[in-house]
Design an enzyme around this catalytic site. Structure first.
Site, PDB file in Angstrom:
ATOM      1  N   CYS A   1     -45.099 125.000  55.747  1.00 39.08           N
ATOM      2  CA  CYS A   1     -44.149 126.030  56.173  1.00 39.08           C
ATOM      3  C   CYS A   1     -43.006 126.146  55.169  1.00 39.08           C
ATOM      4  CB  CYS A   1     -43.670 125.762  57.589  1.00 39.08           C
ATOM      5  SG  CYS A   1     -42.870 127.210  58.338  1.00 39.08           S
TER       6      CYS A   1
ATOM      7  N   HIS B   1     -48.421 125.217  60.607  1.00 44.08           N
ATOM      8  CA  HIS B   1     -48.030 123.841  60.932  1.00 44.08           C
ATOM      9  C   HIS B   1     -49.252 123.037  61.382  1.00 44.08           C
ATOM     10  CE1 HIS B   1     -43.579 123.861  60.782  1.00 44.08           C
ATOM     11  NE2 HIS B   1     -43.745 125.163  60.940  1.00 44.08           N
TER      12      HIS B   1
ATOM     13  N   GLU C   1     -49.614 119.956  61.537  1.00 43.53           N
ATOM     14  CA  GLU C   1     -49.204 118.780  62.322  1.00 43.53           C
ATOM     15  C   GLU C   1     -49.052 119.099  63.799  1.00 43.53           C
ATOM     16  OE1 GLU C   1     -45.321 120.825  62.066  1.00 43.53           O
ATOM     17  OE2 GLU C   1     -47.069 120.656  60.754  1.00 43.53           O
TER      18      GLU C   1
END
Length: 232
Positions: free
Chosen positions: A114, A212, A214
């Site tokens: 990001c 993202h 994660e």
């Protein structure tokens, strides 16, 4: 085989509250280090430091992740801030740009997430779209990830890890505009927004994604970084 050591940039928040304490802290959402661990790496959290320390830090790593966060200061790419642009974080910008420069100089495998994509683009002379005209789909309500489809570009490093269209968790209102020197787009959203960039021919593996990973269950992008770090 020893698992590669993957450093992840963290950031300062003042104050943070836990237990009976309320004080400044270096923080990072747990999804980042857990994703590195699930991908087979050892996670090392990198607290902010003076930019001059970046090369010594990167020298001890097998791979580097630049995490998500606030908007990059438009002064870094020669622009005036728009009303929608968030307040600058000059110390974080300076530290993470120094980490990126050290990784590129050393050929250390690098993954930007990001804000990390935006910083990589700026580090190489690119510019940013400060506010997407149709932010719906790229960002949910405050504190909530949206999801949208990204389309990898065939033949890229990203496509080697993610060969098919995939729905990804996302939370951003800025994006790459003019790409930095050497960078090529390796994924797009349906509206044409660049969702990944990479640096072909770099000394090390260099890839950044606008979403993202994660915050999701797909480890393939991180696995590609960990694999490059292990091979190096």
């Amino acid at each position: 085989m020893t698992e590669p050591l993957i450093g992840i940039s963290t950031y300062l928040e003042d104050p943070v509250r836990w237990g009976v304490w309320r004080m400044p802290a270096a923080v990072l959402p747990v999804g980042y280090h857990r994703l590195v661990q699930r991908a087979g790496g050892l996670a090392a959290l990198l607290p902010p430091d003076a930019p001059a320390a970046a090369d010594a830090v990167v020298a001890r790593l097998d791979g580097l992740v630049i995490s998500g966060g606030p908007d990059v200061d438009p002064a870094r790419y020669g622009a005036e801030p728009r009303p929608e642009t968030g307040p600058p974080a000059p110390e974080r910008d300076a530290w993470e740009l120094a980490l990126i420069e050290a990784a590129l100089d050393r050929g250390t495998p690098l993954l930007g997430i990001c804000r990390g994509l935006q910083l990589l683009n700026v580090a190489l002379g690119g510019t940013l779209v400060q506010h997407l005209p149709h932010v719906r789909g790229h960002s949910g309500p405050p504190g909530v990830f949206a999801h949208h489809t990204v389309k990898p570009v065939p033949g890229t490093m990203l496509a080697a890890a993610l060969p098919e269209e995939v729905s990804v968790p996302t939370f951003h209102h800025q994006a790459a505009d003019r790409l930095g020197t050497g960078l090529v787009p390796s994924a797009y959203a349906d509206d044409g927004t660049v969702e990944a960039v990479e640096l072909p021919g770099a000394r090390g593996y260099t890839l950044a994604v606008q979403w993202h990973p994660e915050a999701g269950d797909d480890v393939r992008v991180m696995s590609a970084l960990v694999g490059a770090a292990a091979a190096g």
